[in-house]
Write a protein that holds these residues in place. Structure first.
Motif, PDB file in Angstrom:
ATOM      1  N   VAL A   1       6.791  -3.681   8.536  1.00 49.25           N
ATOM      2  CA  VAL A   1       7.039  -2.357   9.111  1.00 49.25           C
ATOM      3  C   VAL A   1       7.001  -1.275   8.041  1.00 49.25           C
ATOM      4  O   VAL A   1       6.543  -0.154   8.295  1.00 49.25           O
ATOM      5  N   TYR A   2       7.435  -1.584   6.833  1.00 46.47           N
ATOM      6  CA  TYR A   2       7.313  -0.627   5.727  1.00 46.47           C
ATOM      7  C   TYR A   2       5.839  -0.294   5.487  1.00 46.47           C
ATOM      8  O   TYR A   2       5.479   0.865   5.253  1.00 46.47           O
ATOM      9  N   THR A   3       4.989  -1.306   5.549  1.00 46.91           N
ATOM     10  CA  THR A   3       3.551  -1.091   5.384  1.00 46.91           C
ATOM     11  C   THR A   3       3.002  -0.234   6.516  1.00 46.91           C
ATOM     12  O   THR A   3       2.163   0.660   6.291  1.00 46.91           O
ATOM     13  N   VAL A   4       3.463  -0.479   7.748  1.00 46.62           N
ATOM     14  CA  VAL A   4       3.037   0.342   8.889  1.00 46.62           C
ATOM     15  C   VAL A   4       3.413   1.797   8.662  1.00 46.62           C
ATOM     16  O   VAL A   4       2.605   2.710   8.893  1.00 46.62           O
ATOM     17  N   TYR A   5       4.642   2.042   8.226  1.00 49.72           N
ATOM     18  CA  TYR A   5       5.075   3.415   7.971  1.00 49.72           C
ATOM     19  C   TYR A   5       4.230   4.068   6.883  1.00 49.72           C
ATOM     20  O   TYR A   5       3.782   5.212   7.024  1.00 49.72           O
ATOM     21  N   ALA A   6       4.007   3.347   5.793  1.00 54.07           N
ATOM     22  CA  ALA A   6       3.303   3.937   4.648  1.00 54.07           C
ATOM     23  C   ALA A   6       1.850   4.238   4.957  1.00 54.07           C
ATOM     24  O   ALA A   6       1.294   5.236   4.470  1.00 54.07           O
ATOM     25  N   THR A   7       1.213   3.407   5.771  1.00 56.04           N
ATOM     26  CA  THR A   7      -0.224   3.553   5.987  1.00 56.04           C
ATOM     27  C   THR A   7      -0.593   4.204   7.307  1.00 56.04           C
ATOM     28  O   THR A   7      -1.708   4.701   7.454  1.00 56.04           O
ATOM     29  N   ALA A   8       0.333   4.185   8.288  1.00 54.03           N
ATOM     30  CA  ALA A   8      -0.027   4.681   9.620  1.00 54.03           C
ATOM     31  C   ALA A   8       0.876   5.769  10.165  1.00 54.03           C
ATOM     32  O   ALA A   8       0.431   6.612  10.939  1.00 54.03           O
ATOM     33  N   ILE A   9       2.158   5.788   9.803  1.00 53.03           N
ATOM     34  CA  ILE A   9       3.089   6.761  10.383  1.00 53.03           C
ATOM     35  C   ILE A   9       3.319   7.962   9.483  1.00 53.03           C
ATOM     36  O   ILE A   9       3.416   9.094   9.965  1.00 53.03           O
ATOM     37  N   ASP A  10       3.403   7.754   8.188  1.00 52.97           N
ATOM     38  CA  ASP A  10       3.667   8.839   7.243  1.00 52.97           C
ATOM     39  C   ASP A  10       2.683   9.990   7.471  1.00 52.97           C
ATOM     40  O   ASP A  10       1.470   9.796   7.430  1.00 52.97           O
TER      41      ASP A  10
ATOM     42  N   ILE B   1      -9.856   2.537   8.486  1.00 53.10           N
ATOM     43  CA  ILE B   1      -9.574   1.096   8.573  1.00 53.10           C
ATOM     44  C   ILE B   1      -8.500   0.660   7.578  1.00 53.10           C
ATOM     45  O   ILE B   1      -8.116  -0.511   7.566  1.00 53.10           O
ATOM     46  N   ILE B   2      -8.015   1.593   6.755  1.00 53.23           N
ATOM     47  CA  ILE B   2      -7.060   1.210   5.715  1.00 53.23           C
ATOM     48  C   ILE B   2      -5.771   0.682   6.312  1.00 53.23           C
ATOM     49  O   ILE B   2      -5.255  -0.368   5.909  1.00 53.23           O
ATOM     50  N   ALA B   3      -5.201   1.397   7.295  1.00 49.79           N
ATOM     51  CA  ALA B   3      -3.934   0.957   7.878  1.00 49.79           C
ATOM     52  C   ALA B   3      -4.062  -0.393   8.566  1.00 49.79           C
ATOM     53  O   ALA B   3      -3.276  -1.306   8.269  1.00 49.79           O
ATOM     54  N   PRO B   4      -5.010  -0.593   9.492  1.00 48.83           N
ATOM     55  CA  PRO B   4      -5.126  -1.919  10.125  1.00 48.83           C
ATOM     56  C   PRO B   4      -5.377  -3.036   9.114  1.00 48.83           C
ATOM     57  O   PRO B   4      -4.843  -4.143   9.253  1.00 48.83           O
ATOM     58  N   LEU B   5      -6.178  -2.751   8.081  1.00 52.30           N
ATOM     59  CA  LEU B   5      -6.459  -3.767   7.067  1.00 52.30           C
ATOM     60  C   LEU B   5      -5.201  -4.117   6.291  1.00 52.30           C
ATOM     61  O   LEU B   5      -4.891  -5.302   6.081  1.00 52.30           O
ATOM     62  N   ALA B   6      -4.446  -3.102   5.861  1.00 54.94           N
ATOM     63  CA  ALA B   6      -3.220  -3.353   5.104  1.00 54.94           C
ATOM     64  C   ALA B   6      -2.202  -4.106   5.949  1.00 54.94           C
ATOM     65  O   ALA B   6      -1.531  -5.026   5.459  1.00 54.94           O
ATOM     66  N   ILE B   7      -2.089  -3.746   7.220  1.00 51.94           N
ATOM     67  CA  ILE B   7      -1.140  -4.414   8.113  1.00 51.94           C
ATOM     68  C   ILE B   7      -1.537  -5.872   8.324  1.00 51.94           C
ATOM     69  O   ILE B   7      -0.697  -6.776   8.286  1.00 51.94           O
ATOM     70  N   GLY B   8      -2.831  -6.130   8.542  1.00 59.45           N
ATOM     71  CA  GLY B   8      -3.289  -7.501   8.688  1.00 59.45           C
ATOM     72  C   GLY B   8      -3.070  -8.319   7.428  1.00 59.45           C
ATOM     73  O   GLY B   8      -2.662  -9.491   7.485  1.00 59.45           O
ATOM     74  N   LEU B   9      -3.304  -7.706   6.270  1.00 59.03           N
ATOM     75  CA  LEU B   9      -3.154  -8.432   5.008  1.00 59.03           C
ATOM     76  C   LEU B   9      -1.701  -8.782   4.712  1.00 59.03           C
ATOM     77  O   LEU B   9      -1.410  -9.874   4.216  1.00 59.03           O
ATOM     78  N   VAL B  10      -0.777  -7.862   5.005  1.00 64.16           N
ATOM     79  CA  VAL B  10       0.624  -8.165   4.702  1.00 64.16           C
ATOM     80  C   VAL B  10       1.136  -9.265   5.623  1.00 64.16           C
ATOM     81  O   VAL B  10       1.942 -10.116   5.203  1.00 64.16           O
ATOM     82  N   VAL B  11       0.650  -9.317   6.865  1.00 59.07           N
ATOM     83  CA  VAL B  11       1.037 -10.410   7.751  1.00 59.07           C
ATOM     84  C   VAL B  11       0.479 -11.736   7.245  1.00 59.07           C
ATOM     85  O   VAL B  11       1.179 -12.756   7.213  1.00 59.07           O
ATOM     86  N   ALA B  12      -0.787 -11.740   6.821  1.00 55.85           N
ATOM     87  CA  ALA B  12      -1.387 -12.959   6.278  1.00 55.85           C
ATOM     88  C   ALA B  12      -0.624 -13.435   5.049  1.00 55.85           C
ATOM     89  O   ALA B  12      -0.344 -14.638   4.895  1.00 55.85           O
ATOM     90  N   ALA B  13      -0.278 -12.506   4.162  1.00 55.51           N
ATOM     91  CA  ALA B  13       0.455 -12.870   2.945  1.00 55.51           C
ATOM     92  C   ALA B  13       1.832 -13.429   3.278  1.00 55.51           C
ATOM     93  O   ALA B  13       2.292 -14.414   2.667  1.00 55.51           O
ATOM     94  N   ASN B  14       2.507 -12.822   4.254  1.00 55.83           N
ATOM     95  CA  ASN B  14       3.833 -13.305   4.634  1.00 55.83           C
ATOM     96  C   ASN B  14       3.779 -14.682   5.286  1.00 55.83           C
ATOM     97  O   ASN B  14       4.708 -15.482   5.136  1.00 55.83           O
ATOM     98  N   ILE B  15       2.703 -14.962   6.020  1.00 55.04           N
ATOM     99  CA  ILE B  15       2.556 -16.300   6.598  1.00 55.04           C
ATOM    100  C   ILE B  15       2.399 -17.336   5.490  1.00 55.04           C
ATOM    101  O   ILE B  15       2.966 -18.433   5.551  1.00 55.04           O
ATOM    102  N   LEU B  16       1.636 -16.994   4.459  1.00 58.14           N
ATOM    103  CA  LEU B  16       1.504 -17.905   3.319  1.00 58.14           C
ATOM    104  C   LEU B  16       2.840 -18.110   2.618  1.00 58.14           C
ATOM    105  O   LEU B  16       3.128 -19.196   2.105  1.00 58.14           O
ATOM    106  N   ALA B  17       3.679 -17.062   2.596  1.00 60.43           N
ATOM    107  CA  ALA B  17       4.969 -17.156   1.920  1.00 60.43           C
ATOM    108  C   ALA B  17       6.020 -17.864   2.765  1.00 60.43           C
ATOM    109  O   ALA B  17       6.800 -18.685   2.266  1.00 60.43           O
ATOM    110  N   GLY B  18       6.059 -17.544   4.060  1.00 58.94           N
ATOM    111  CA  GLY B  18       7.144 -18.064   4.890  1.00 58.94           C
ATOM    112  C   GLY B  18       6.748 -19.000   5.998  1.00 58.94           C
ATOM    113  O   GLY B  18       7.612 -19.540   6.699  1.00 58.94           O
TER     114      GLY B  18
END
Length: 257
Positions: free
Chosen positions: A162-171, A179-196
């Motif tokens: 959600v922090y990424t959503v705010y920084a790239t799409a809401i601010d 495409i920056i916001a959707p790409l960043a949001i997709g990437l942070v979800v992918a990274a978090n899946i790898l982590a958790g």
């Protein structure tokens, strides 16, 4: 004006005629339904397909990478196709975080969440029927992971999302999203899946957990996949709005980012 007062002043219930029955609101609800359906069908379907091809190997490292890529790409598309209509939330935690920051009204937020939950359920039902009755995979905790370990994991991962959503799409200073916001949001979800993913399944999204739970009727530890993401999303929305946007009260112009 103290910053906490600014945040409270921006939160609004909204008028039913404007936020629920207006044609633009209905279009936004339909967009959230379709975007969530696309995302859950791709993410959940990839796990089912990988498990079938590998005879249950979806829990292997390769399966984790496949899940991360499928969810990352799927969310990139889902946010992109919904961004110009509804803002492309695709996640009750994102909607809740936007509400906490005063960027969507309570009424519209509730109907966004209903649309997202319905989209997830329909996606899982479609998967169930189109795969000949294969079970949708509900979220569960790995061996050795306690309820509170998982709870914290979901809070932290969803905070990052959600922090990424705010920084790239809401601010409002974000400029042209493109495409920056959707790409960043997709990437942070992918990274978090790898982590958790190996610990909690890395939901970060109550709708993603809700659809499989309904279709498989497996509600074990389901509350974690609501409480964790909503708390993480709410904290991210409050922090970003108060510290980095920090604007005075102004009437909401709509719920789109």
């Amino acid at each position: 004006m103290p910053i906490h007062t600014q945040l409270v002043d921006r939160v609004a219930v909204g008028r039913y005629q404007d936020e629920v029955t207006h044609p633009s609101a209905i279009k936004a609800f339909v967009a959230e339904f379709i975007s969530t359906l696309i995302f859950v069908f791709a993410g959940q379907g990839s796990g089912m397909a990988f498990g079938k091809l590998t005879d249950g190997g979806a829990t292997t490292p390769a399966g984790l990478v496949a899940a991360a890529l499928a969810h990352g790409f799927g969310l990139f598309v889902a946010v992109s196709v919904g961004a110009n209509i509804s803002g492309g939330h695709v996640n009750p935690a994102v909607t809740f975080g936007a509400f906490i920051g005063g960027n969507i009204t309570l009424l519209r937020g509730i109907f966004y969440i209903i649309a997202q939950l319905l989209g997830s359920v329909v996606a899982c039902l479609l998967l169930f029927f189109s795969t000949g009755g294969l079970a949708t995979t509900g979220f569960s905790l790995s061996a050795g992971v306690s309820i509170w370990n998982a709870f914290v994991f979901e809070i932290v991962m969803t905070f990052g999302l959600v922090y990424t959503v705010y920084a790239t799409a809401i601010d409002p200073k974000k400029g042209d999203v493109g495409i920056i916001a959707p790409l960043a949001i997709g990437l942070v979800v992918a990274a978090n899946i790898l982590a958790g993913g190996a610990f909690t399944g890395a939901s970060m999204n109550p709708a993603v957990a809700f659809g499989p739970a309904v279709v498989s009727w497996d509600w074990g530890c389901h509350w974690i996949y609501w409480a964790g993401p909503l708390i993480g999303g709410g904290i991210a929305g409050a922090i970003y709005e108060l510290i980095f946007i920090n604007r005075t009260h102004e009437p909401l112009q709509g719920s789109e980012f």
